[in-house]
Write an enzyme that holds these catalytic residues in place. Structure first.
Site, PDB file in Angstrom:
ATOM      1  N   ASP A 163      30.427 -17.629  24.327  1.00  0.00           N
ATOM      2  CA  ASP A 163      29.425 -18.511  23.723  1.00  0.00           C
ATOM      3  C   ASP A 163      29.418 -18.331  22.207  1.00  0.00           C
ATOM      4  O   ASP A 163      29.781 -17.271  21.691  1.00  0.00           O
ATOM      5  CB  ASP A 163      28.026 -18.254  24.319  1.00  0.00           C
TER       6      ASP A 163
ATOM      7  N   GLU B  58      25.662 -13.993  24.936  1.00  0.00           N
ATOM      8  CA  GLU B  58      25.580 -12.889  23.983  1.00  0.00           C
ATOM      9  C   GLU B  58      24.819 -13.343  22.747  1.00  0.00           C
ATOM     10  O   GLU B  58      24.034 -12.606  22.187  1.00  0.00           O
ATOM     11  CB  GLU B  58      26.984 -12.418  23.594  1.00  0.00           C
TER      12      GLU B  58
HETATM   13 ZN   LIG Z   1      29.871 -11.767  18.895  1.00  0.00          ZN
END
Ligand SMILES: [Zn+2]
Length: 375
Positions: free
Chosen positions: A66, A129
Protein backbone atom coordinates in the site's frame (compact mmCIF):
# COMPACT_ATOMS: atom_id res chain seq x y z
CA UNK A 1 14.18 -7.46 -13.65
CA UNK A 2 13.91 -5.24 -10.54
CA UNK A 3 13.15 -2.21 -12.70
CA UNK A 4 10.36 -3.97 -14.56
CA UNK A 5 8.82 -5.29 -11.32
CA UNK A 6 9.00 -1.83 -9.71
CA UNK A 7 7.16 -0.35 -12.70
CA UNK A 8 4.56 -3.14 -12.72
CA UNK A 9 3.83 -2.62 -9.03
CA UNK A 10 3.77 1.20 -9.23
CA UNK A 11 1.22 1.01 -12.05
CA UNK A 12 -1.23 -0.67 -9.67
CA UNK A 13 -2.98 2.14 -7.74
CA UNK A 14 -2.72 0.56 -4.31
CA UNK A 15 -3.61 3.51 -2.13
CA UNK A 16 -3.84 2.23 1.44
CA UNK A 17 -5.53 -0.15 2.33
CA UNK A 18 -6.10 -1.41 -1.24
CA UNK A 19 -3.63 -3.78 -2.78
CA UNK A 20 -5.01 -3.20 -6.30
CA UNK A 21 -3.73 -6.56 -7.55
CA UNK A 22 -0.18 -6.17 -6.23
CA UNK A 23 -0.52 -9.18 -3.93
CA UNK A 24 -1.78 -11.35 -6.76
CA UNK A 25 1.17 -10.26 -8.90
CA UNK A 26 3.66 -11.21 -6.16
CA UNK A 27 1.80 -14.49 -5.53
CA UNK A 28 2.12 -15.49 -9.19
CA UNK A 29 5.82 -14.85 -9.09
CA UNK A 30 6.28 -16.90 -5.91
CA UNK A 31 4.09 -19.80 -7.06
CA UNK A 32 6.43 -20.29 -10.01
CA UNK A 33 9.25 -20.73 -7.50
CA UNK A 34 7.60 -23.35 -5.34
CA UNK A 35 6.18 -21.09 -2.63
CA UNK A 36 2.89 -21.98 -0.93
CA UNK A 37 0.66 -18.90 -0.77
CA UNK A 38 -2.01 -17.96 1.72
CA UNK A 39 -4.16 -14.85 1.69
CA UNK A 40 -4.99 -13.77 5.23
CA UNK A 41 -7.85 -11.28 5.22
CA UNK A 42 -8.66 -9.18 8.28
CA UNK A 43 -11.39 -6.53 8.05
CA UNK A 44 -11.03 -5.19 4.52
CA UNK A 45 -7.28 -5.75 4.41
CA UNK A 46 -5.62 -8.50 2.40
CA UNK A 47 -2.26 -9.86 3.51
CA UNK A 48 -0.03 -12.36 1.77
CA UNK A 49 1.80 -15.07 3.70
CA UNK A 50 3.89 -17.22 1.40
CA UNK A 51 6.57 -19.75 2.30
CA UNK A 52 9.07 -21.97 0.52
CA UNK A 53 9.94 -24.65 3.04
CA UNK A 54 13.38 -26.20 3.10
CA UNK A 55 15.24 -27.57 6.06
CA UNK A 56 16.86 -25.01 8.32
CA UNK A 57 15.84 -21.64 9.78
CA UNK A 58 13.16 -19.35 8.33
CA UNK A 59 14.01 -15.99 6.80
CA UNK A 60 11.00 -13.72 6.27
CA UNK A 61 10.94 -10.75 3.93
CA UNK A 62 8.49 -8.21 5.36
CA UNK A 63 6.94 -5.48 3.28
CA UNK A 64 3.87 -3.53 2.24
CA UNK A 65 2.31 -2.80 -1.13
CA UNK A 66 0.00 0.00 0.00
CA UNK A 67 1.05 3.57 -0.64
CA UNK A 68 0.11 6.99 0.72
CA UNK A 69 -2.12 9.23 -1.43
CA UNK A 70 -0.44 11.27 -4.15
CA UNK A 71 -1.54 14.77 -3.18
CA UNK A 72 -2.40 17.03 -6.16
CA UNK A 73 -1.58 14.84 -9.17
CA UNK A 74 -1.11 17.82 -11.50
CA UNK A 75 1.85 18.94 -9.41
CA UNK A 76 3.73 15.74 -10.22
CA UNK A 77 6.26 15.95 -13.00
CA UNK A 78 5.09 12.53 -14.23
CA UNK A 79 1.88 10.60 -13.62
CA UNK A 80 2.39 9.12 -10.12
CA UNK A 81 1.10 5.72 -11.27
CA UNK A 82 3.02 5.53 -14.53
CA UNK A 83 6.32 4.15 -13.25
CA UNK A 84 7.84 6.50 -15.83
CA UNK A 85 11.49 5.79 -16.65
CA UNK A 86 13.24 9.12 -17.31
CA UNK A 87 16.57 7.43 -18.00
CA UNK A 88 17.93 7.88 -14.46
CA UNK A 89 14.91 7.42 -12.21
CA UNK A 90 11.74 5.36 -12.05
CA UNK A 91 9.05 7.86 -11.03
CA UNK A 92 5.91 7.26 -9.04
CA UNK A 93 4.17 6.81 -5.73
CA UNK A 94 5.59 3.83 -3.87
CA UNK A 95 8.85 3.57 -5.82
CA UNK A 96 10.82 4.18 -2.61
CA UNK A 97 8.21 3.25 0.00
CA UNK A 98 8.29 0.39 -0.61
CA UNK A 99 7.53 -1.28 -3.92
CA UNK A 100 11.15 -0.77 -5.00
CA UNK A 101 12.41 -2.82 -2.04
CA UNK A 102 9.94 -5.61 -2.78
CA UNK A 103 10.94 -5.64 -6.46
CA UNK A 104 14.64 -5.90 -5.55
CA UNK A 105 14.04 -8.82 -3.21
CA UNK A 106 11.93 -10.64 -5.82
CA UNK A 107 14.61 -10.05 -8.42
CA UNK A 108 17.35 -11.26 -6.04
CA UNK A 109 15.30 -14.38 -5.40
CA UNK A 110 15.07 -15.11 -9.13
CA UNK A 111 18.89 -15.24 -9.30
CA UNK A 112 19.14 -18.24 -6.96
CA UNK A 113 17.85 -21.79 -6.87
CA UNK A 114 15.53 -21.65 -3.86
CA UNK A 115 15.23 -25.45 -3.71
CA UNK A 116 18.90 -25.82 -2.87
CA UNK A 117 18.95 -23.42 0.10
CA UNK A 118 19.81 -24.45 3.64
CA UNK A 119 16.99 -22.30 4.96
CA UNK A 120 13.33 -21.55 4.28
CA UNK A 121 12.07 -18.26 2.89
CA UNK A 122 8.79 -16.54 3.68
CA UNK A 123 7.07 -13.40 2.40
CA UNK A 124 4.80 -11.39 4.65
CA UNK A 125 3.32 -8.61 2.54
CA UNK A 126 0.53 -6.39 3.84
CA UNK A 127 -1.67 -3.66 2.39
CA UNK A 128 -2.15 -1.90 5.73
CA UNK A 129 1.12 -0.27 6.72
CA UNK A 130 0.50 3.32 5.65
CA UNK A 131 -3.00 3.38 7.15
CA UNK A 132 -4.12 2.50 10.67
CA UNK A 133 -1.95 -0.66 10.71
CA UNK A 134 -4.65 -2.54 12.59
CA UNK A 135 -5.47 -5.34 10.14
CA UNK A 136 -2.08 -5.88 8.58
CA UNK A 137 1.19 -7.27 9.92
CA UNK A 138 -0.03 -7.09 13.52
CA UNK A 139 -2.87 -9.55 12.80
CA UNK A 140 -0.77 -11.85 10.63
CA UNK A 141 1.85 -12.07 13.38
CA UNK A 142 -0.87 -12.96 15.92
CA UNK A 143 -2.02 -15.72 13.59
CA UNK A 144 1.53 -17.03 13.07
CA UNK A 145 2.19 -17.02 16.82
CA UNK A 146 -0.96 -19.09 17.31
CA UNK A 147 0.32 -21.58 14.78
CA UNK A 148 3.70 -21.70 16.58
CA UNK A 149 5.41 -20.64 13.37
CA UNK A 150 9.04 -19.97 14.25
CA UNK A 151 10.61 -17.05 12.42
CA UNK A 152 14.37 -16.78 12.81
CA UNK A 153 15.35 -13.80 10.69
CA UNK A 154 13.43 -10.90 9.22
CA UNK A 155 14.53 -8.58 6.46
CA UNK A 156 12.41 -5.45 6.01
CA UNK A 157 12.75 -3.58 2.73
CA UNK A 158 11.71 -0.19 4.14
CA UNK A 159 13.79 2.80 3.03
CA UNK A 160 16.85 3.08 5.28
CA UNK A 161 19.61 4.52 3.10
CA UNK A 162 21.02 7.99 3.73
CA UNK A 163 23.24 8.62 0.68
CA UNK A 164 24.50 5.37 -0.89
CA UNK A 165 22.52 2.12 -0.83
CA UNK A 166 23.30 0.16 2.30
CA UNK A 167 25.10 2.93 4.20
CA UNK A 168 22.53 2.75 6.99
CA UNK A 169 20.46 -0.17 8.31
CA UNK A 170 17.98 -0.24 11.16
CA UNK A 171 17.79 -2.77 13.95
CA UNK A 172 15.14 -1.01 16.03
CA UNK A 173 12.72 1.88 16.09
CA UNK A 174 11.48 4.34 18.66
CA UNK A 175 7.99 4.20 20.11
CA UNK A 176 5.40 6.92 19.58
CA UNK A 177 2.57 8.20 21.77
CA UNK A 178 0.00 10.89 20.94
CA UNK A 179 -1.60 12.77 23.80
CA UNK A 180 -4.64 15.07 23.60
CA UNK A 181 -5.52 17.21 26.57
CA UNK A 182 -8.46 19.47 27.26
CA UNK A 183 -7.97 21.78 30.25
CA UNK A 184 -11.31 22.74 31.75
CA UNK A 185 -11.86 26.21 33.23
CA UNK A 186 -14.57 28.81 33.61
CA UNK A 187 -15.06 31.57 31.10
CA UNK A 188 -15.31 35.12 32.46
CA UNK A 189 -14.49 38.82 32.29
CA UNK A 190 -10.79 39.65 32.30
CA UNK A 191 -11.47 42.48 34.76
CA UNK A 192 -12.76 40.12 37.48
CA UNK A 193 -10.00 37.56 38.14
CA UNK A 194 -11.70 36.18 41.23
CA UNK A 195 -14.66 35.08 39.15
CA UNK A 196 -12.82 33.24 36.38
CA UNK A 197 -10.92 29.98 36.22
CA UNK A 198 -8.43 30.57 33.45
CA UNK A 199 -7.22 27.33 31.79
CA UNK A 200 -4.30 29.17 30.15
CA UNK A 201 -2.91 30.14 33.56
CA UNK A 202 -3.48 26.61 34.77
CA UNK A 203 -1.59 25.01 31.93
CA UNK A 204 1.57 27.12 32.20
CA UNK A 205 3.13 25.40 35.26
CA UNK A 206 2.05 22.03 33.83
CA UNK A 207 3.79 22.79 30.54
CA UNK A 208 6.85 23.94 32.39
CA UNK A 209 7.06 20.57 34.15
CA UNK A 210 6.35 18.68 30.97
CA UNK A 211 9.05 20.42 28.97
CA UNK A 212 11.68 20.20 31.71
CA UNK A 213 11.08 16.51 32.35
CA UNK A 214 13.98 14.19 31.55
CA UNK A 215 12.07 11.07 30.52
CA UNK A 216 15.21 8.99 30.16
CA UNK A 217 18.80 9.33 29.01
CA UNK A 218 18.33 7.02 26.03
CA UNK A 219 20.92 4.28 25.67
CA UNK A 220 23.63 3.02 23.37
CA UNK A 221 21.11 2.46 20.57
CA UNK A 222 18.44 5.10 21.17
CA UNK A 223 18.55 8.86 21.63
CA UNK A 224 16.82 10.17 24.77
CA UNK A 225 13.03 10.22 24.67
CA UNK A 226 11.78 13.54 23.32
CA UNK A 227 8.53 15.49 23.48
CA UNK A 228 7.07 17.97 21.02
CA UNK A 229 4.00 20.10 21.55
CA UNK A 230 2.13 19.99 18.27
CA UNK A 231 -0.92 22.15 18.92
CA UNK A 232 -2.34 24.55 21.48
CA UNK A 233 -5.59 26.46 21.20
CA UNK A 234 -7.71 28.56 23.54
CA UNK A 235 -9.52 31.85 23.60
CA UNK A 236 -12.78 33.27 22.29
CA UNK A 237 -11.18 36.05 20.28
CA UNK A 238 -11.98 39.02 22.55
CA UNK A 239 -9.43 40.88 24.69
CA UNK A 240 -11.61 40.95 27.76
CA UNK A 241 -12.80 37.34 27.90
CA UNK A 242 -10.93 34.44 29.47
CA UNK A 243 -11.63 31.06 27.84
CA UNK A 244 -13.59 28.12 29.14
CA UNK A 245 -11.25 25.46 27.71
CA UNK A 246 -7.78 24.97 26.35
CA UNK A 247 -6.80 22.22 23.92
CA UNK A 248 -3.33 20.79 23.74
CA UNK A 249 -1.74 18.08 21.60
CA UNK A 250 1.70 16.59 22.06
CA UNK A 251 3.73 13.61 20.87
CA UNK A 252 6.62 11.71 22.39
CA UNK A 253 9.12 9.57 20.52
CA UNK A 254 10.45 7.19 23.11
CA UNK A 255 13.33 4.80 23.60
CA UNK A 256 13.33 1.27 25.02
CA UNK A 257 14.23 2.79 28.42
CA UNK A 258 10.59 3.72 29.02
CA UNK A 259 7.18 2.30 28.06
CA UNK A 260 4.11 4.04 26.69
CA UNK A 261 2.29 3.21 29.90
CA UNK A 262 5.01 4.76 32.07
CA UNK A 263 4.75 7.98 30.05
CA UNK A 264 1.00 7.97 30.47
CA UNK A 265 1.37 7.56 34.23
CA UNK A 266 3.84 10.45 34.50
CA UNK A 267 1.59 12.81 32.53
CA UNK A 268 -1.38 11.87 34.70
CA UNK A 269 0.66 12.55 37.83
CA UNK A 270 1.67 16.00 36.56
CA UNK A 271 -1.96 16.84 35.89
CA UNK A 272 -2.87 15.70 39.37
CA UNK A 273 -0.09 17.54 41.17
CA UNK A 274 -0.99 20.77 39.34
CA UNK A 275 -4.64 20.30 40.24
CA UNK A 276 -5.77 20.60 36.65
CA UNK A 277 -9.36 19.78 35.78
CA UNK A 278 -9.11 18.01 32.48
CA UNK A 279 -10.02 15.38 29.93
CA UNK A 280 -7.11 13.48 28.45
CA UNK A 281 -6.62 10.71 25.92
CA UNK A 282 -3.53 8.66 25.19
CA UNK A 283 -2.81 6.79 21.99
CA UNK A 284 0.27 4.60 22.10
CA UNK A 285 0.56 4.07 18.37
CA UNK A 286 3.86 2.24 18.58
CA UNK A 287 5.95 0.58 21.26
CA UNK A 288 9.69 0.70 20.58
CA UNK A 289 11.64 -2.37 19.57
CA UNK A 290 15.27 -3.32 19.45
CA UNK A 291 16.76 -6.39 17.79
CA UNK A 292 20.08 -7.52 19.25
CA UNK A 293 22.57 -7.87 16.36
CA UNK A 294 23.52 -11.52 15.90
CA UNK A 295 24.16 -13.88 13.00
CA UNK A 296 21.72 -12.32 10.55
CA UNK A 297 22.84 -8.75 11.18
CA UNK A 298 26.42 -9.92 10.62
CA UNK A 299 25.36 -11.52 7.34
CA UNK A 300 23.69 -8.29 6.20
CA UNK A 301 26.68 -6.14 7.20
CA UNK A 302 29.08 -8.50 5.41
CA UNK A 303 26.90 -8.58 2.29
CA UNK A 304 26.81 -4.78 2.11
CA UNK A 305 30.58 -4.73 2.44
CA UNK A 306 30.96 -7.42 -0.24
CA UNK A 307 28.89 -5.44 -2.73
CA UNK A 308 29.62 -1.83 -1.79
CA UNK A 309 33.05 -2.06 -0.22
CA UNK A 310 32.09 -0.05 2.86
CA UNK A 311 30.95 -0.79 6.39
CA UNK A 312 27.34 0.08 7.13
CA UNK A 313 25.98 1.88 10.19
CA UNK A 314 23.45 0.32 12.56
CA UNK A 315 20.76 2.69 13.76
CA UNK A 316 17.35 2.85 15.43
CA UNK A 317 16.25 6.14 13.86
CA UNK A 318 13.24 7.08 11.76
CA UNK A 319 9.50 6.87 12.32
CA UNK A 320 7.69 3.66 13.13
CA UNK A 321 7.63 0.45 11.07
CA UNK A 322 5.95 -2.95 11.04
CA UNK A 323 9.15 -4.26 12.60
CA UNK A 324 7.46 -3.51 15.93
CA UNK A 325 4.89 -6.22 15.22
CA UNK A 326 7.15 -8.96 13.92
CA UNK A 327 9.57 -8.36 16.81
CA UNK A 328 6.91 -10.11 18.96
CA UNK A 329 8.04 -13.40 17.38
CA UNK A 330 11.52 -12.90 18.82
CA UNK A 331 13.19 -13.01 15.41
CA UNK A 332 16.31 -11.05 14.51
CA UNK A 333 15.32 -8.01 12.46
CA UNK A 334 17.20 -5.87 9.97
CA UNK A 335 15.67 -3.07 7.92
CA UNK A 336 17.58 -2.41 4.71
CA UNK A 337 16.14 -0.52 1.78
CA UNK A 338 16.63 2.42 -0.58
CA UNK A 339 16.89 6.13 0.16
CA UNK A 340 14.02 7.76 2.02
CA UNK A 341 14.58 11.26 0.63
CA UNK A 342 11.49 11.48 -1.62
CA UNK A 343 9.09 9.10 0.12
CA UNK A 344 5.56 10.37 0.80
CA UNK A 345 6.40 13.51 -1.23
CA UNK A 346 5.24 14.79 -4.60
CA UNK A 347 7.59 13.37 -7.26
CA UNK A 348 8.60 10.27 -5.28
CA UNK A 349 11.20 8.43 -7.36
CA UNK A 350 14.03 5.94 -7.16
CA UNK A 351 17.29 5.83 -9.06
CA UNK A 352 17.60 2.83 -11.38
CA UNK A 353 21.17 2.21 -10.28
CA UNK A 354 19.93 2.18 -6.67
CA UNK A 355 17.47 -0.60 -7.53
CA UNK A 356 20.24 -2.58 -9.21
CA UNK A 357 22.63 -2.20 -6.28
CA UNK A 358 19.98 -3.05 -3.69
CA UNK A 359 19.18 -6.22 -5.66
CA UNK A 360 22.89 -7.11 -5.63
CA UNK A 361 23.00 -6.68 -1.85
CA UNK A 362 19.83 -8.74 -1.27
CA UNK A 363 21.25 -11.43 -3.56
CA UNK A 364 24.49 -11.43 -1.58
CA UNK A 365 22.52 -11.75 1.66
CA UNK A 366 20.73 -14.84 0.29
CA UNK A 367 24.10 -16.36 -0.67
CA UNK A 368 25.94 -15.46 2.52
CA UNK A 369 23.10 -16.72 4.70
CA UNK A 370 23.33 -20.02 2.85
CA UNK A 371 27.00 -20.28 3.81
CA UNK A 372 26.23 -19.48 7.46
CA UNK A 373 23.43 -22.03 7.68
CA UNK A 374 25.42 -24.74 5.92
CA UNK A 375 26.02 -27.17 8.76
ZN1 LIG B 1 6.94 1.96 4.12
Amino acid sequence: MEIQITQDLVQKKSITPNDAGCLHYIEDFLTQRGFINETLTFGRVKNLWSVKRNNGPLLVFLGHVDVVPTGPENEWEHDPFSGYDDGTFINGRGTGDMKGGIACFMSALSRIDVDSLNYSIGFLITADEEGPSKDGTVKVVEELLQRNEKIDFCLIGEPSTLETVGDNIRIGRRGSINIELEVLGKQGHAAYPARVDNPIHKVVPFLDKLLKEVWDEGNEHFPPTSLQLTNITAGVGAHNVTPNNLYLKFNLRFSTQISGEAIQEKVENFLKSEGIKHKVSFDINAEPFYSEPKLFTDVVCQSIEDVQGFKTTLSCSGGTSDGRFISKTGCEIVELGPKFETIHKIDEKIEKVELERLTDIYHQILLNLNEETNS
